[in-house]
Write an enzyme that holds these catalytic residues in place. Sequence first.
Site, short mmCIF file in Angstrom:
data_model
loop_
_atom_site.label_atom_id
_atom_site.label_comp_id
_atom_site.label_asym_id
_atom_site.label_seq_id
_atom_site.Cartn_x
_atom_site.Cartn_y
_atom_site.Cartn_z
N SER A 97 1.61 4.04 -14.52
CA SER A 97 0.75 4.02 -13.14
C SER A 97 0.40 2.67 -12.69
O SER A 97 -0.14 2.87 -11.53
CB SER A 97 -0.53 4.78 -13.81
OG SER A 97 -0.21 6.23 -13.57
N LYS A 150 -9.58 1.13 -9.85
CA LYS A 150 -9.07 2.64 -9.94
C LYS A 150 -10.05 3.52 -10.00
O LYS A 150 -10.99 3.18 -11.17
CB LYS A 150 -7.94 2.80 -10.79
CG LYS A 150 -7.22 4.17 -10.82
CD LYS A 150 -6.19 3.90 -12.20
CE LYS A 150 -5.49 5.30 -12.01
NZ LYS A 150 -4.23 5.20 -12.96
N SER A 177 0.15 6.40 -10.91
CA SER A 177 -1.04 6.96 -10.47
C SER A 177 -1.88 6.03 -9.68
O SER A 177 -2.67 6.52 -8.68
CB SER A 177 -2.02 7.77 -11.47
OG SER A 177 -2.32 7.07 -12.23
N1 GLN Z 1 3.62 9.37 -13.93
C1 GLN Z 1 2.88 9.44 -15.07
C2 GLN Z 1 2.34 10.74 -15.32
O1 GLN Z 1 2.20 11.31 -14.38
C3 GLN Z 1 2.00 8.15 -14.72
C4 GLN Z 1 0.51 8.45 -15.77
C5 GLN Z 1 -0.16 6.98 -15.73
O2 GLN Z 1 0.34 6.01 -16.04
N2 GLN Z 1 -1.37 7.23 -15.61
O3 GLN Z 1 2.00 11.01 -16.52
#
Ligand code: GLN
Length: 501
Positions: free
Chosen positions: A177, A78, A153
């Site tokens: 995410s 990532k 994400s």
């Molecule tokens: N959907 C979560 C957010 O937007 C995911 C965040 C993450 O795990 N990086 O905060």
Amino acid sequence: MNLNELTIKQARTGLDNGEFTSVDLTTVCLKRIKECNGELNAFITVCEKSALAEAKVADEMIENKKIKPLTGIPFCVKDAICTVGVRSTAAAKILDNYIPPFDATVIKKIREQGGVLLGKNNCDTFGHGASNENSMYGPVPNPHDLTKVSGGSSGGSAAAVADNMCIFSIGEDTGGSIRQPASFCGVVGLRPSYGRNSRYGIMPMASSLDTVGPITKTVEDMAVVMQEIAGCDGRDATTVPDDVPDYEKELGKIDLKKLTVGVPKEYFEVDALDPEVKSATLAAIEKLKQAGATIKEVSLPMTKYAIAVYYIVVPCEDSSNLGRLDGVRYGVRVDTPPTPSYQEGDSDTGNIPLLSRGGRGGSLYDLYANSRDQGFPEEVKRRILIGTYALSAGYYDAYYKKAQKVRTLIIQDFEKAFKKVDVLITPTSPFPAFALGEKSFDPLQMYLADIMLAPASLAGVPALSVPAGMSKSGLPIGVQIIGPRLSEGLVMGVGEAIEKN
Ligand code: GLN
């Protein structure tokens, strides 16, 4: 079967038996990336040259019998995770040209044993999102249906694994995410316990929730990668000193007849729960029951507050962490012409000579403001605003402090449940992958997609998403296994039992 479709375990056997080399394997993965990345947009940066050079080195290691579990295995990362010498943007224009001088600890561990870095995966900017549509480098469609999102994400990471552009990937999970894109793309994703894996070199989002973990094709592969990356790190004071168990052995040890599975009723009462997701989850639970597990309904009454708590705590920490990015050193830097009221020598502003150092004659304030305006997407700005507001004097007690108190109640919910059951099983997401554009104009709808994910994140407990079937329209459905702190082995063992069914 094409080489890029192999699991880590299969690739290991082939490499060690001399059936193919790491250069062969890497070449096939790079070819797949070339063929599909135009459509999928799963990579922001592809490291073609260095990957082939690293594969050559790995082949020498294999020839010299210096073989570790990930030697010669091509993987991707990532883009919010630092990789030495390889651009790491977190999908933010404000870091568009940032090339870290160091590897994140987990990446260092993989590369030191000859893992081959194929490139950096697209994601929602700084991890803010649940669809990969908040990336400043464009969305990542779902490999199973290009009209749907890949999740977020870590959407690029999950899509790359699902589309066999790599053998595994490393993602980041603050509030789902890793798990949600894994479930949308039909692969395996683990959010480890808070403190199990080092976050050194992971661009921080919400420091009290951030974790780093693998996305793999099988649970067995998950155990292999976790074994190599888990453990205490002097560079991350939140890592725990507890020994890392032999995960692969733990997988084999699970006795389903001695297992008590908790089914938290609140997760099945969520309005948005799709009937197909519900029945796939119940079917997975039923299979465990048939294999001898005891099933118990449990209640986690604080679940209903998780999204509200998460979307206060996370923006507060986000706003604080993102304060360091100002457009001075990296990425988008917006120089502006001098603003008349900030002219040097202005009698109202004694510190103007200092301020006017920014940009070509513009004030430092303008440089910061304009760079941040163009370097951050809407969602990041929204979180900075919410977080700054909720932390400000007068609102701190009403929002941040209150959210932290409810967070403690959520933690206690899990502690009580784990006195009665060994693991909890829930859907990973209330629905399979949704359409591109369906929720991107409504932040609240996007936040609600995290309903099944945020509680375990706030509690710091491990949670795994494994594929548990397909919807009628051909989209993967994932189920989530949540365990007590540091029970990754157990969680993966139960995940493997579901996977095999
Ligand atoms: N959907 C979560 C957010 O937007 C995911 C965040 C993450 O795990 N990086 O905060």
